[in-house]
Scaffold this active site. Structure first.
Site, PDB file in Angstrom:
ATOM      1  N   GLU A 123      -2.409   2.725  11.635  1.00  0.00           N
ATOM      2  CA  GLU A 123      -1.665   2.118  10.601  1.00  0.00           C
ATOM      3  C   GLU A 123      -1.597   2.342   8.949  1.00  0.00           C
ATOM      4  O   GLU A 123      -0.225   3.025   8.430  1.00  0.00           O
ATOM      5  CB  GLU A 123      -0.643   0.855  10.266  1.00  0.00           C
ATOM      6  CG  GLU A 123      -0.014  -0.016   9.510  1.00  0.00           C
ATOM      7  CD  GLU A 123      -0.146  -1.043   9.508  1.00  0.00           C
ATOM      8  OE1 GLU A 123       1.088  -2.304  10.718  1.00  0.00           O
ATOM      9  OE2 GLU A 123      -0.617  -1.687  10.007  1.00  0.00           O
ATOM     10  N   TYR A 172       0.302   3.278  22.968  1.00  0.00           N
ATOM     11  CA  TYR A 172       0.758   2.405  23.310  1.00  0.00           C
ATOM     12  C   TYR A 172       1.976   1.382  23.255  1.00  0.00           C
ATOM     13  O   TYR A 172       2.399   2.080  22.222  1.00  0.00           O
ATOM     14  CB  TYR A 172      -0.258   1.249  22.273  1.00  0.00           C
ATOM     15  CG  TYR A 172       0.636  -0.516  22.389  1.00  0.00           C
ATOM     16  CD1 TYR A 172      -0.477  -1.223  23.302  1.00  0.00           C
ATOM     17  CD2 TYR A 172       1.217  -1.050  21.457  1.00  0.00           C
ATOM     18  CE1 TYR A 172      -0.278  -2.321  23.913  1.00  0.00           C
ATOM     19  CE2 TYR A 172       1.232  -2.614  22.020  1.00  0.00           C
ATOM     20  CZ  TYR A 172       0.566  -3.072  22.818  1.00  0.00           C
ATOM     21  OH  TYR A 172       0.291  -4.804  23.048  1.00  0.00           O
ATOM     22  N   GLY A 174      -5.921   1.291  17.975  1.00  0.00           N
ATOM     23  CA  GLY A 174      -6.401   0.540  17.147  1.00  0.00           C
ATOM     24  C   GLY A 174      -5.952  -0.231  15.859  1.00  0.00           C
ATOM     25  O   GLY A 174      -4.489   0.774  15.670  1.00  0.00           O
ATOM     26  N   ARG A 175      -6.032  -0.948  14.953  1.00  0.00           N
ATOM     27  CA  ARG A 175      -5.141  -1.102  14.101  1.00  0.00           C
ATOM     28  C   ARG A 175      -5.297   0.347  12.372  1.00  0.00           C
ATOM     29  O   ARG A 175      -4.361   0.082  11.620  1.00  0.00           O
ATOM     30  CB  ARG A 175      -4.719  -2.354  13.167  1.00  0.00           C
ATOM     31  CG  ARG A 175      -4.459  -2.702  11.859  1.00  0.00           C
ATOM     32  CD  ARG A 175      -4.063  -4.193  11.815  1.00  0.00           C
ATOM     33  NE  ARG A 175      -5.545  -5.344  12.407  1.00  0.00           N
ATOM     34  CZ  ARG A 175      -5.536  -5.805  11.113  1.00  0.00           C
ATOM     35  NH1 ARG A 175      -5.899  -5.516   9.785  1.00  0.00           N
ATOM     36  NH2 ARG A 175      -6.640  -5.895  11.092  1.00  0.00           N
ATOM     37  N   CYS A 195      -3.669   5.125  22.184  1.00  0.00           N
ATOM     38  CA  CYS A 195      -2.944   3.909  21.771  1.00  0.00           C
ATOM     39  C   CYS A 195      -2.529   3.818  20.833  1.00  0.00           C
ATOM     40  O   CYS A 195      -1.548   5.020  20.383  1.00  0.00           O
ATOM     41  CB  CYS A 195      -4.346   2.490  21.688  1.00  0.00           C
ATOM     42  SG  CYS A 195      -4.132   1.191  21.169  1.00  0.00           S
ATOM     43  N   HIS A 196      -3.185   3.405  19.603  1.00  0.00           N
ATOM     44  CA  HIS A 196      -2.136   3.183  18.213  1.00  0.00           C
ATOM     45  C   HIS A 196      -2.184   4.659  17.055  1.00  0.00           C
ATOM     46  O   HIS A 196      -1.600   5.008  16.662  1.00  0.00           O
ATOM     47  CB  HIS A 196      -2.001   2.181  17.335  1.00  0.00           C
ATOM     48  CG  HIS A 196      -1.213   0.852  17.594  1.00  0.00           C
ATOM     49  ND1 HIS A 196      -1.810  -0.211  18.706  1.00  0.00           N
ATOM     50  CD2 HIS A 196      -0.157   0.357  17.349  1.00  0.00           C
ATOM     51  CE1 HIS A 196      -1.714  -0.786  19.312  1.00  0.00           C
ATOM     52  NE2 HIS A 196      -0.730  -1.044  18.444  1.00  0.00           N
TER      53      HIS A 196
END
Length: 204
Positions: A94, A140, A90-91, A120-121
């Site tokens: 980051e 991802y 997800g975000r 994923c991320h």
């Protein structure tokens, strides 16, 4: 050893909903003690998750997910106490990768060859920690260039697949959870045995 049944689960605000909820619940289901943490948050605090989906746009859409309650305090984590590390996507990765404590914890698991699972991320934390050099892994697709820049080999697979390289288990996204979690359990050395409803599985 007691720490053989403890898993550290790293997530944060706007982590992907499925990629937080599902691995956490699956690992609890088979008998692990899972400590879900987020830097600068304490046991009992919540994070907001986000639902990522594909609806015909050039990239994923993002919608509010469930609130998720953390069950452990990040500042109290001793990575030596855990058998493995799971990183949600997800975000959240980051910004989580900017936290030195997250980098230090990740490097501990890599340096001691402990099982690491990232989806994923979540792989953005691995690349920021510089622990993917010479490794084969997936993520991802938009994270692929980061994997290569960090010295890893990006493996393009279907979203339902997982890639295993030694202690490292990765998957492109939440559709890969069945193979992703199964592979992580294999790397942990868990034995899954079907039995009576009151004794369905064992984590050791």
């Amino acid at each position: 050893m007691e720490n053989a049944k403890k898993i550290l689960f790293l997530t944060g605000d706007f982590a992907e909903d499925y990629e937080t909820m599902v691995p956490f619940q699956m690992l609890l289901m088979v008998g692990y003690e899972v400590h879900a943490v987020c830097p600068d948050k304490k046991k009992g605090d919540t994070i907001k998750t986000a639902i990522h989906d594909f609806e015909g746009d050039q990239t994923y859409t993002e919608k509010p997910g469930h609130n998720f309650t953390l069950n452990y305090t990040f500042s109290e984590v001793n990575p030596s106490d855990y058998a493995g590390l799971v990183i949600a996507g997800g975000r959240a990765p980051e910004y989580l990768r900017l936290h030195q404590g997250v980098i230090d914890v990740t490097r501990h698991f890599a340096a001691h060859n402990k099982p690491i699972a990232a989806v994923c991320h979540g792989i953005q934390i691995l690349t920021a920690a510089r622990v993917v050099e010479g490794r084969r892994l997936t993520a991802y697709p938009a994270v692929g260039p980061e994997v290569e820049l960090a010295g890893g080999t990006f493996v393009s697979v279907e979203p339902t697949e997982a890639v295993v390289d030694g202690n490292l288990v990765t998957s492109p996204a939440w559709p890969g959870h069945p193979k992703f979690i199964r592979a992580f359990l294999d790397v942990l050395g868990a034995k899954i045995e079907l039995g009576t409803p009151t004794q369905m599985a064992s984590a050791v």
